[in-house]
Design a protein around this motif. Structure first.
Motif, mmCIF file in Angstrom:
data_model
loop_
_atom_site.group_PDB
_atom_site.id
_atom_site.type_symbol
_atom_site.label_atom_id
_atom_site.label_comp_id
_atom_site.label_asym_id
_atom_site.label_seq_id
_atom_site.Cartn_x
_atom_site.Cartn_y
_atom_site.Cartn_z
ATOM 1 N N ASN A 88 1.803 -5.322 -15.343
ATOM 2 C CA ASN A 88 0.482 -5.408 -14.719
ATOM 3 C C ASN A 88 0.391 -4.380 -13.590
ATOM 4 N N LYS A 89 -0.735 -4.393 -12.891
ATOM 5 C CA LYS A 89 -0.957 -3.374 -11.861
ATOM 6 C C LYS A 89 -0.005 -3.559 -10.679
ATOM 7 N N GLU A 90 0.349 -4.806 -10.355
ATOM 8 C CA GLU A 90 1.297 -5.045 -9.270
ATOM 9 C C GLU A 90 2.671 -4.473 -9.617
ATOM 10 N N GLY A 91 3.079 -4.646 -10.871
ATOM 11 C CA GLY A 91 4.351 -4.077 -11.293
ATOM 12 C C GLY A 91 4.330 -2.560 -11.277
ATOM 13 N N LEU A 92 3.194 -1.986 -11.642
ATOM 14 C CA LEU A 92 3.051 -0.532 -11.596
ATOM 15 C C LEU A 92 3.118 -0.033 -10.159
ATOM 16 N N LEU A 93 2.477 -0.754 -9.239
ATOM 17 C CA LEU A 93 2.523 -0.365 -7.834
ATOM 18 C C LEU A 93 3.951 -0.402 -7.312
ATOM 19 N N GLY A 137 0.387 2.678 1.386
ATOM 20 C CA GLY A 137 0.746 1.655 2.356
ATOM 21 C C GLY A 137 -0.353 1.359 3.352
ATOM 22 N N MET A 138 -1.215 2.308 3.581
ATOM 23 C CA MET A 138 -2.321 2.099 4.516
ATOM 24 C C MET A 138 -3.558 1.532 3.825
ATOM 25 N N HIS A 196 0.208 -5.272 -0.039
ATOM 26 C CA HIS A 196 1.500 -5.294 -0.726
ATOM 27 C C HIS A 196 2.283 -4.017 -0.443
ATOM 28 N N ALA A 197 1.607 -2.882 -0.525
ATOM 29 C CA ALA A 197 2.269 -1.618 -0.237
ATOM 30 C C ALA A 197 2.681 -1.542 1.234
ATOM 31 N N ALA A 198 1.849 -2.087 2.125
ATOM 32 C CA ALA A 198 2.204 -2.120 3.540
ATOM 33 C C ALA A 198 3.483 -2.929 3.745
ATOM 34 N N GLY A 199 3.619 -3.997 2.986
ATOM 35 C CA GLY A 199 4.848 -4.785 3.064
ATOM 36 C C GLY A 199 6.056 -4.002 2.599
ATOM 37 N N VAL A 200 5.875 -3.185 1.566
ATOM 38 C CA VAL A 200 6.967 -2.331 1.102
ATOM 39 C C VAL A 200 7.377 -1.356 2.198
ATOM 40 N N LEU A 201 6.381 -0.778 2.869
ATOM 41 C CA LEU A 201 6.677 0.150 3.957
ATOM 42 C C LEU A 201 7.402 -0.551 5.107
ATOM 43 N N ARG A 202 6.948 -1.740 5.463
ATOM 44 C CA ARG A 202 7.612 -2.480 6.542
ATOM 45 C C ARG A 202 9.053 -2.790 6.171
ATOM 46 N N ASP A 203 9.269 -3.176 4.933
ATOM 47 C CA ASP A 203 10.627 -3.471 4.483
ATOM 48 C C ASP A 203 11.491 -2.218 4.513
#
Length: 207
Positions: free
Chosen positions: A56-61, A114-115, A119-126
């Motif tokens: 799905n799109k979340e997995g692609l992201l 991420g901006m 979800h992408a922002a969370g990846v950046l924070r991690d």
């Protein structure tokens, strides 16, 4: 190409084309406005292939935001010269961004996405947490360790944002050496300097 003019199903080339297209579109449009069909069109593949590889799109992201570098390798050995670790950290991070154009493109996509999506922002924070905390854990005193990590992360994040994403002229046009010499001491202070939050020289009213 297949008879329909698209990449043949399967194979590393199709998967990489999907990831490249997704990274570009997420950066350009953000997560919400990027559709699976738009990614398939940009990658020149059948949309079913995206579901096949990424569900799905979340997995692609998540796949599109995978780091193109090994943070541990970039930051290894900083503890060998702790008094110059701030300058070394800035120099290494800038070297990663300015060394390989493809790595820079993927990191830019990571920043821009991420901006635009939580979800992408969370990846950046991690990412910042894992990489900066690893360096701080080897270099910093035990006091205020979490705060030191956060300050280094925000300092470097602001530098990268200003230089590569926003293109602030003075920061964009500065040489890497100039940035190392000016930003390095600030990072060094966050890593090993005193962080006593108690104000000094305050004149309190007398009873």
């Amino acid at each position: 190409m297949s008879p329909r003019g698209r990449r043949p199903a399967g194979g590393a080339s199709a998967r990489e084309a999907i990831l490249a297209a997704a990274g570009d579109l997420f950066a350009e449009r953000g997560f919400e406005r990027t559709t699976m069909r738009a990614v398939a069109t940009r990658a020149d593949v059948d949309p079913a292939l995206i579901h096949h590889y990424f569900v799905n799109k979340e997995g692609l992201l998540a796949a599109a935001l995978a780091l193109p570098i090994d943070p541990e390798a970039v930051l290894s050995g900083l503890d060998q010269d702790p008094d110059r670790a701030g300058e070394a950290l800035v120099r290494r991070v800038l070297g990663v961004w300015e060394g390989d154009p493809e790595t820079r493109r993927r990191l830019l996509a990571l920043f821009r996405v991420g901006m635009s999506h939580e979800h992408a922002a969370g990846v950046l924070r991690d990412l910042l947490g894992r990489t900066i905390l690893a360096a701080v854990g080897r270099l910093a005193p035990h006091d205020h360790r979490a705060l030191r990590a956060a300050l280094v992360g925000t300092q470097m994040g602001g530098l990268l944002l200003g230089r590569y994403v926003l293109g602030i002229p003075a920061v964009r046009d500065a040489t890497a050496d100039e940035l190392v010499m000016t930003v390095g001491p600030v990072v060094q202070h966050y890593l090993t300097g005193p962080l006593d939050a108690t104000p000094t020289g305050t004149n309190l009213p007398q009873a």
